[in-house]
Motif scaffolding. Structure first.
Motif, PDB file in Angstrom:
ATOM      1  N   LYS A   1       0.858  -1.184   0.000  1.00 38.09           N
ATOM      2  CA  LYS A   1       0.000   0.000   0.000  1.00 38.09           C
ATOM      3  C   LYS A   1       0.892   1.231   0.000  1.00 38.09           C
ATOM      4  O   LYS A   1       2.026   1.194   0.494  1.00 38.09           O
ATOM      5  CB  LYS A   1      -0.953   0.012   1.196  1.00 38.09           C
ATOM      6  N   PRO A   2       0.409   2.352  -0.538  1.00 36.50           N
ATOM      7  CA  PRO A   2       1.192   3.590  -0.471  1.00 36.50           C
ATOM      8  C   PRO A   2       1.314   4.065   0.975  1.00 36.50           C
ATOM      9  O   PRO A   2       0.440   3.800   1.805  1.00 36.50           O
ATOM     10  CB  PRO A   2       0.363   4.580  -1.305  1.00 36.50           C
ATOM     11  N   HIS A   3       2.395   4.779   1.263  1.00 34.34           N
ATOM     12  CA  HIS A   3       2.598   5.271   2.623  1.00 34.34           C
ATOM     13  C   HIS A   3       1.572   6.341   3.018  1.00 34.34           C
ATOM     14  O   HIS A   3       1.137   6.389   4.167  1.00 34.34           O
ATOM     15  CB  HIS A   3       4.000   5.867   2.772  1.00 34.34           C
ATOM     16  N   ASP A   4       1.208   7.227   2.060  1.00 38.99           N
ATOM     17  CA  ASP A   4       0.509   8.455   2.446  1.00 38.99           C
ATOM     18  C   ASP A   4      -0.890   8.611   1.881  1.00 38.99           C
ATOM     19  O   ASP A   4      -1.591   9.573   2.216  1.00 38.99           O
ATOM     20  CB  ASP A   4       1.348   9.675   2.044  1.00 38.99           C
ATOM     21  N   VAL A   5      -1.328   7.719   0.994  1.00 39.18           N
ATOM     22  CA  VAL A   5      -2.658   7.816   0.391  1.00 39.18           C
ATOM     23  C   VAL A   5      -3.249   6.412   0.313  1.00 39.18           C
ATOM     24  O   VAL A   5      -2.540   5.414   0.466  1.00 39.18           O
ATOM     25  CB  VAL A   5      -2.624   8.445  -1.027  1.00 39.18           C
ATOM     26  N   GLU A   6      -4.547   6.343   0.071  1.00 34.13           N
ATOM     27  CA  GLU A   6      -5.179   5.052  -0.152  1.00 34.13           C
ATOM     28  C   GLU A   6      -4.925   4.600  -1.602  1.00 34.13           C
ATOM     29  O   GLU A   6      -4.734   5.425  -2.492  1.00 34.13           O
ATOM     30  CB  GLU A   6      -6.685   5.140   0.112  1.00 34.13           C
ATOM     31  N   PRO A   7      -4.908   3.303  -1.847  1.00 26.86           N
ATOM     32  CA  PRO A   7      -4.661   2.822  -3.212  1.00 26.86           C
ATOM     33  C   PRO A   7      -5.779   3.234  -4.160  1.00 26.86           C
ATOM     34  O   PRO A   7      -6.949   3.295  -3.773  1.00 26.86           O
ATOM     35  CB  PRO A   7      -4.608   1.301  -3.047  1.00 26.86           C
ATOM     36  N   ASP A   8      -5.409   3.537  -5.399  1.00 31.74           N
ATOM     37  CA  ASP A   8      -6.371   3.850  -6.449  1.00 31.74           C
ATOM     38  C   ASP A   8      -6.075   2.965  -7.648  1.00 31.74           C
ATOM     39  O   ASP A   8      -5.278   2.018  -7.558  1.00 31.74           O
ATOM     40  CB  ASP A   8      -6.335   5.339  -6.813  1.00 31.74           C
ATOM     41  N   ALA A   9      -6.718   3.256  -8.791  1.00 33.40           N
ATOM     42  CA  ALA A   9      -6.527   2.413  -9.970  1.00 33.40           C
ATOM     43  C   ALA A   9      -5.082   2.453 -10.457  1.00 33.40           C
ATOM     44  O   ALA A   9      -4.556   1.455 -10.960  1.00 33.40           O
ATOM     45  CB  ALA A   9      -7.477   2.861 -11.080  1.00 33.40           C
ATOM     46  N   PHE A  10      -4.414   3.591 -10.310  1.00 33.75           N
ATOM     47  CA  PHE A  10      -3.030   3.702 -10.758  1.00 33.75           C
ATOM     48  C   PHE A  10      -2.099   2.894  -9.844  1.00 33.75           C
ATOM     49  O   PHE A  10      -1.122   2.302 -10.311  1.00 33.75           O
ATOM     50  CB  PHE A  10      -2.600   5.169 -10.821  1.00 33.75           C
ATOM     51  N   PHE A  11      -2.402   2.856  -8.551  1.00 29.97           N
ATOM     52  CA  PHE A  11      -1.582   2.036  -7.668  1.00 29.97           C
ATOM     53  C   PHE A  11      -1.829   0.555  -7.933  1.00 29.97           C
ATOM     54  O   PHE A  11      -0.904  -0.257  -7.845  1.00 29.97           O
ATOM     55  CB  PHE A  11      -1.846   2.362  -6.200  1.00 29.97           C
TER      56      PHE A  11
END
Length: 292
Positions: free
Chosen positions: A194-204
């Protein structure tokens, strides 16, 4: 802090623009590297951001822009012609087909005088609702979050090669990663991301299609495993929380291996899939790190 959102920081370069074409520049941080070179999944994400932006910016009128406003990259097929350094690159995005349900973009990434990455990006609407059919397996059996015995990349010897841990939390399922104990096993790795600072999105979710260390490490094959071609499908918008990833290979040959990623979100929904063809690491490349 370097963030995965930085991969959308495209600066317009109007000198390269045309009616169906947009050109951008972006500085890639060393965080987004495996060893000394830019990570292949990161290059797909940059290409996807460029495709999305260029499709909207080149719409013939306001109605056309509204019609494609909810189209996102659902499939991206990438050929790696070379490995960019973490520095400024030029990104050129061209509309190949413009439609209300499906559009197709052509994206190139260049550095210096060389085109190093070429992608075909299919833009459409993400799937939604309950699937008509789905299978379950070891990936679904993983807990939604890493347990206490998971092997975290940050702070481990892996962090010296997997620089992505500066922007992404990564933890490997200990049972699936015998290579960290100096042992060998099946070419299958399972992990959480998971990203450190944001929630996952389609790009992640797209980035997660190339997030694992090479599965051949479980066979005792270490070093740079250059990716020739990578195709990733984004199926759904991920729910908040950790993504669970399984990377596997059905055949590791003398020179090549294929690697498949399957990615589910915190609810167990399938959010992305990928397949790549990569070279077996060799001793001459062993000092340069992981996958391109």
């Amino acid at each position: 802090m370097t963030s995965v959102t930085d991969l959308a920081d495209l600066r317009p370069d109007p000198a390269g623009d045309g009616p169906d074409r947009r050109t951008y520049r972006i500085d890639i941080s060393p965080v987004f590297t495996i060893g000394p070179k830019v990570h292949g999944g990161v290059l797909q994400v940059i290409s996807a951001h460029a495709a999305t932006r260029a499709l909207r910016e080149t719409a013939p009128d306001a109605d056309g822009a509204d019609a494609v406003a909810d189209l996102v990259p659902v499939a991206i097929s990438t050929e790696y012609l070379g490995a960019p350094d973490p520095a400024e690159v030029i990104v050129r995005a061209q509309v190949r087909k413009r439609g209300r349900r499906i559009s197709v973009m052509d994206v190139e990434i260049a550095q210096g005088s060389r085109t190093l990455v070429h992608s075909s990006v299919s833009m459409a609407r993400l799937d939604h609702g309950e699937p008509r059919h789905a299978t379950s397996g070891a990936l679904s059996a993983m807990p939604p979050e890493p347990p206490a015995d998971a092997v975290t990349v940050d702070g481990s010897p892996l962090a010296s090669v997997i620089n992505l841990s500066g922007a992404i939390a990564l933890a490997y399922d200990a049972d699936s990663a015998p290579f960290v104990r100096g042992e060998v096993g099946e070419p299958v790795l399972r992990l959480w991301a998971k990203p450190h600072d944001v929630e996952p999105d389609a790009f992640f979710a797209l980035l997660a299609g190339d997030i694992s260390a090479p599965v051949v490490m479980n066979l005792g094959l270490f070093g740079w495993a250059p990716t020739l071609q990578l195709t990733t499908y984004v199926r759904r918008m991920p729910a908040p929380g950790w993504l669970r990833v399984q990377a596997s290979s059905s055949e590791v040959g003398a020179g090549w291996f294929e690697e498949d990623h399957q990615i589910i979100d915190s609810t167990g929904a399938l959010v992305a899939q990928s397949r790549q063809l990569a070279l077996i690491p060799d001793d001459t490349a062993a000092a340069t790190g992981g996958k391109q």
